[in-house]
Write an enzyme that holds these catalytic residues in place. Structure first.
Site, short mmCIF file in Angstrom:
data_model
loop_
_atom_site.label_atom_id
_atom_site.label_comp_id
_atom_site.label_asym_id
_atom_site.label_seq_id
_atom_site.Cartn_x
_atom_site.Cartn_y
_atom_site.Cartn_z
N GLU A 192 11.82 2.21 15.95
CA GLU A 192 10.86 1.42 16.72
C GLU A 192 9.53 2.15 16.91
O GLU A 192 8.55 1.55 17.35
CB GLU A 192 11.44 1.04 18.09
CG GLU A 192 12.74 0.25 18.03
CD GLU A 192 12.71 -0.87 16.99
OE1 GLU A 192 11.84 -1.76 17.11
OE2 GLU A 192 13.56 -0.86 16.07
N ASP A 197 -15.36 -1.80 -8.42
CA ASP A 197 -14.24 -2.48 -7.80
C ASP A 197 -14.67 -3.61 -6.91
O ASP A 197 -15.77 -3.61 -6.40
CB ASP A 197 -13.48 -1.51 -6.89
CG ASP A 197 -12.53 -0.67 -7.67
OD1 ASP A 197 -12.18 -1.08 -8.76
OD2 ASP A 197 -12.16 0.39 -7.16
N ARG A 201 -8.01 7.46 -6.13
CA ARG A 201 -8.80 6.83 -7.19
C ARG A 201 -10.29 6.91 -6.94
O ARG A 201 -11.09 6.56 -7.82
CB ARG A 201 -8.33 5.39 -7.40
CG ARG A 201 -8.43 4.53 -6.17
CD ARG A 201 -7.72 3.21 -6.36
NE ARG A 201 -8.24 2.48 -7.51
CZ ARG A 201 -9.46 1.95 -7.55
NH1 ARG A 201 -10.27 2.06 -6.51
NH2 ARG A 201 -9.88 1.30 -8.61
N PRO A 260 1.36 -0.28 13.07
CA PRO A 260 0.65 -1.56 13.26
C PRO A 260 -0.31 -1.53 14.45
O PRO A 260 -1.17 -2.40 14.57
CB PRO A 260 1.77 -2.57 13.50
CG PRO A 260 3.02 -1.92 13.05
CD PRO A 260 2.81 -0.43 13.19
CL1 6GU Z 1 0.69 1.65 8.93
N1 6GU Z 1 3.20 1.02 9.51
C1 6GU Z 1 4.16 0.13 9.76
N2 6GU Z 1 5.39 0.57 10.02
N3 6GU Z 1 3.97 -1.18 9.76
C2 6GU Z 1 2.74 -1.59 9.50
C3 6GU Z 1 1.68 -0.73 9.23
C4 6GU Z 1 1.95 0.59 9.25
N4 6GU Z 1 0.56 -1.44 9.01
C5 6GU Z 1 0.93 -2.69 9.16
N5 6GU Z 1 2.24 -2.80 9.44
#
Ligand code: 6GU
Length: 274
Positions: A115, A168, A153, A88
């Site tokens: 974590e 798309d 794709r 994230p």
């Molecule tokens: Cl790439 N990994 C994780 N664990 N949580 C996420 C993410 C990635 N993207 C948004 N939330």
């Protein structure tokens, strides 16, 4: 195109790699996927892949050595690949990034669990950290599958029709897609169907799509794509490929949206959920 996926749960990808567009790409060798489990790169009897965080606090951290060795094992078989860590904290994924990456010889996707991973693995082995959105998942595997799917794709010969990827939503023009319809032409009211759309005709198909006039159909679809993008994702219009006439059409929508009785659109600020 070669993919490497470094994950403690390779079995999560098995069904994904066997079905649909991606499954076909694997079977006809358009893509090749190497799954590498850091657990197989441990040296202790317990096969330990995680440990407590220095500095204290809840949760566990993925240990540097097994993870680093697993990444190196994949790099050995794909030395020209770009190595991406999914988290994230990463750069938000876009269709433009998938398009760029589809030209690479290989992509190594590192999925974390717990974590997070020891920061020194990122410093030593990772070219780019990528997020698939502003929410938290339990691990990077789903995000790795998102990237394998989104890149595969775009590869030549993977989709049935050569125009499919170009047409798309978020295609070259940067607009959302128009609505789609197929048979039957008339859909009877179904028992228990939602009545949430009482002001819309949910039974018929827009007549223009049955007209056989391909120019008129293309025009209707273009209008519908612009209208939808304006309604749902107005911020995309700033970077969309749009003609002068279509810009005027959008200004018309903006005036009607402001003065008319339609819902006010939210362009200024996104909602925050706290
Ligand atoms: Cl790439 N990994 C994780 N664990 N949580 C996420 C993410 C990635 N993207 C948004 N939330």
């Amino acid at each position: 195109m070669r993919f490497g996926v470094v994950t403690l749960f390779p079995e999560l990808l098995d069904a994904f790699l066997a079905a649909g567009v991606v499954g076909r790409a694997v079977k006809n060798s358009s893509i090749e996927v190497q799954l590498e489990n850091p657990r197989n790169h441990t040296v202790d009897g317990h096969r330990t892949v995680d440990d407590r965080p220095f500095g204290g606090g809840p949760g566990m951290v993925m240990k540097a050595e097994p993870l680093g060795r697993a990444i190196q094992a994949v790099k050995q078989s794909m030395p020209l690949a770009k190595t991406i860590y999914l988290s994230p904290q990463g750069r938000p994924l876009t269709q433009a990034m998938l398009r760029d990456w589809s030209k690479l010889p290989g992509i190594i996707l590192v999925a974390g669990r717990y974590e997070g991973i020891d920061e020194r693995v990122i410093q030593r082995h990772i070219d780019e950290e990528v997020s698939i959105g502003d929410y938290v998942l339990s691990g990077g595997e789903v995000a790795a599958m998102v990237i394998v799917d989104g890149v595969s794709r775009l590869l030549p010969g993977v989709l049935g029709h050569p125009d499919s990827a170009a047409e798309d939503s978020f295609g070259e023009d940067g607009l959302l897609d128009h609505p789609h319809y197929t048979r039957p032409e008339w859909l009877d009211d179904l028992e228990g169907a939602s009545d949430a759309t009482e002001h819309e005709d949910t039974r018929s198909v827009p007549a223009v799509l049955l007209s056989g006039d391909h120019k008129l159909i293309a025009q209707w679809r273009r209008d519908a794509a612009i209208k939808r993008t304006w309604e749902r994702r107005p911020e995309l219009l700033a970077n969309a490929t749009i003609s002068v006439a279509e810009r005027k059409q959008i200004e018309q929508l903006n005036r009607a949206g402001r003065d008319g009785a339609t819902e006010p659109q939210q362009v200024e600020k996104n909602e925050q959920d706290h």
